[in-house]
Enzyme design. Structure first.
Site, PDB file in Angstrom:
ATOM      1  CD  GLU A  63       4.838  12.091 -20.410  1.00 51.31           C
ATOM      2  OE1 GLU A  63       5.266  11.068 -20.952  1.00 51.31           O
ATOM      3  OE2 GLU A  63       5.497  12.731 -19.560  1.00 51.31           O
ATOM      4  CD  GLU A 103      -5.890  25.267  -6.271  1.00 49.44           C
ATOM      5  OE1 GLU A 103      -7.066  25.608  -6.044  1.00 49.44           O
ATOM      6  OE2 GLU A 103      -5.526  24.711  -7.315  1.00 49.44           O
ATOM      7  CE  LYS A 163      -1.373  17.608  -9.145  1.00 49.77           C
ATOM      8  NZ  LYS A 163      -1.142  18.891  -9.678  1.00 49.77           N
ATOM      9  CB  ILE A 178       8.217  18.443 -18.952  1.00 46.82           C
ATOM     10  CG1 ILE A 178       8.277  19.937 -18.663  1.00 46.82           C
ATOM     11  CG2 ILE A 178       9.602  17.871 -19.230  1.00 46.82           C
ATOM     12  CD1 ILE A 178       9.107  20.287 -17.434  1.00 46.82           C
ATOM     13  CE  LYS A 226       2.931  17.942  -9.970  1.00 51.66           C
ATOM     14  NZ  LYS A 226       3.085  19.401  -9.979  1.00 51.66           N
TER      15      LYS A 226
END
Ligand code: HSE
Length: 402
Positions: free
Chosen positions: A123, A184, A99, A130, A199
């Protein structure tokens, strides 16, 4: 067809696993028959049954004429950007789950892919398993998109779910998320909204056709949220979610990442744990929501492998995403000028008559602190009024109409 996978971490390993596990099925979905992995680019030692596929030399992939599709699951910008650019220039389609790469360099890489008659698909870069990129760039193309709003970070949704349903303080919920492997060791990118920002940039570009850069997005995380916020919001009929939102406002868009109140009965409010969901409002279809696992080995690999098959089936036929220019700063509305309602939590010393004078006859919750929800107005105006209450403003959270 042969492919290469660059980066053999959780997602890369998942891609190889899905391709093997579903090989026969995939061969029937693929115009050119079976899809097999010929190389895995990985600098760390690999000891599993795929070790014989490993190379440390990117040129093995770049110079192999049998490789038509390359998967990039390395993450980060460097060296991923250089490798992806080189593959596209060499006539190889690239599928990525990265991303950061798509949010920062998506327009550049799509332009490069088109120039070389190949595909660049992503995707898996938003909401893991999703399907959301394809709906926004295909199935919904007949619509004018009005708004996209999503719970697009599983780690923060897990933490918020614990705070809301178990009254667990933020720090404990974060520790639990780390123990479970969701967060993380350095959780900054998740809890400060940086991951969700990348995103929503990608979703904005698809919904509104222009590349929105992370630096253009007003981004707030959840690290300053207090249990009082989740509790008081609950008493007012809302839950708090970290939302990435992008909305058409006249000829501009408003795009932001922040905690936001959503009505308890809304679909988004009921997305719990590490799950993700993306709600789309569009002028023909109305309102739809896609829901499911937003991360994890197999869900993310599911999205990557779908793209791989698509790239094999559309070899030398670039897809068109309508993501074709940069969003200048004029295209992004200043968040302070956007109309919204606000949840405001202030110190108990507040004069309640002043709240009513400033905001009208609002419902007021009085506990250790005092909280209320303002009517809808420009955020700047509401914040100035809140500062004018003459007490400590402890929390200001946007309220949605979802
Ligand atoms: N850290 C991300 C999340 C992983 O928690 O959603 C998937 O992008």
């Amino acid at each position: 067809m042969y492919i290469a996978v660059m980066g053999y971490g959780t997602v890369g390993a998942g891609v190889v696993k899905v391709l093997k596990m579903n090989r026969d099925h995939i061969s029937r979905k693929s115009r050119h028959g079976p899809i097999d992995v010929k190389y895995i680019l990985e600098i760390r030692e690999v000891t599993d049954e795929n070790a014989h596929l490993v190379t440390k030399n990117f040129n093995d992939i770049l110079n192999d004429k049998d490789i038509h599709v390359v998967v990039e699951t390395m993450g980060g910008i460097h060296p991923a950007f250089d490798y992806v650019s080189a593959c596209l220039k060499a006539g190889k389609s690239v599928v990525t789950s990265n991303k950061e790469l798509v949010a920062e360099k998506g327009l550049e890489l799509l332009t490069l892919a088109r120039a070389n008659q190949v595909n660049f698909t992503f995707e898996a870069s938003v909401a893991g398993g999703i399907p959301i990129i394809r709906p926004l760039s295909g199935s919904l193309n007949g619509n004018i998109i009005e708004e996209v709003a999503g719970i697009i970070n599983g780690t923060t949704n897990f933490i918020l779910t614990k705070m809301i349903t178990e009254n667990m303080p933020y720090a404990d919920a974060l520790r639990l998320a780390q123990e479970k492997g969701y967060a993380e060791k350095d959780p900054t990118a998740d809890v400060e909204g940086i991951d969700a920002c990348r995103k929503i940039c990608i979703l904005s570009a698809l919904a509104f056709g222009k590349h929105v850069h992370p630096r253009q997005v007003c981004t707030e995380g959840i690290s300053k949220l207090d249990l009082k916020d989740t509790k008081y919001a609950g008493e007012l009929g809302y839950v708090i979610k970290l939302l990435g939102r992008s909305k058409r406002v006249g000829d501009q868009i408003s795009v932001m990442v922040s905690p936001a109140l959503v009505k308890k009965e809304s679909l988004l409010a009921n997305v719990s744990g590490v799950n993700n969901a993306v709600l789309v409002r569009a002028n023909a279809v109305g309102e739809i929501m896609m829901y499911g696992p937003g991360a994890g080995m197999m869900p993310t690999a599911s999205a990557v492998v779908g793209d791989v098959i698509d790239c094999c089936n559309h070899y030398m036929r670039p897809k068109f995403f309508g993501w074709s220019e940069d969003a200048g700063d004029d295209f992004i509305k200043d968040y302070l000028d956007v109309e919204t309602a606000l949840f405001i939590r202030v110190d108990r010393s507040v004069d309640k008559a002043k709240i009513k004078e400033a905001f009208g006859d609002v419902d007021i919750i009085e506990k250790d602190d005092v909280a209320f929800i303002t009517p809808v107005a420009a955020e700047r105006e509401l914040r100035i009024k809140a500062e004018g209450l003459g007490c400590e403003v402890k929390s200001v959270i946007r309220v949605t109409d979802y």
